[in-house]
Write a protein that holds these residues in place. Structure first.
Motif: not given
Length: 106
Positions: A5, A7-8, A10, A12-13, A71-72
């Motif tokens: 996962y 993310q950076s 916007n 998210r992939t 994520y997160d």
């Protein structure tokens, strides 16, 4: 290959890759495709708004997080976006040189 996962900003992939760094490089590749299409079939004579609904522009931040758990995550691998972009740039330059060598050999 593991599922990561990434993310950076916007972006998210979810990416399948051999490592978190390789997943980050692929995510940068996805983001860069919007401004620097590598595949010539992505070029179009018609404006993008006629190709369908407008896409969201991907905006990256200074850091990228990569996790195998979602994520997160506080335990995600934290990477410098600039360093990952530099690696991506070297990879693209190498591929371009290889393509030129193959073209000249043909």
């Amino acid at each position: 290959m593991a599922k990561y996962y990434v993310q950076s900003g916007n972006l998210r992939t979810i990416v399948q890759a051999e490592s978190s760094r390789k997943a980050a490089i692929w995510a940068v590749h996805q983001a860069m495709q919007q401004v620097l299409p590598i595949d010539e079939t992505r070029f179009s004579e018609t404006p993008s708004h006629e190709d369908g609904p407008p896409r969201t522009v991907i905006m990256l931040t200074k850091r990228m997080t990569v996790s195998e758990r979602g994520y997160d995550r506080s335990d995600a691998n934290d990477l410098s976006t600039l360093e990952v972009m530099n690696e991506w740039n070297r990879m693209i330059a190498t591929l371009d040189r290889l393509e030129q060598m193959m073209h000249h050999a043909a």
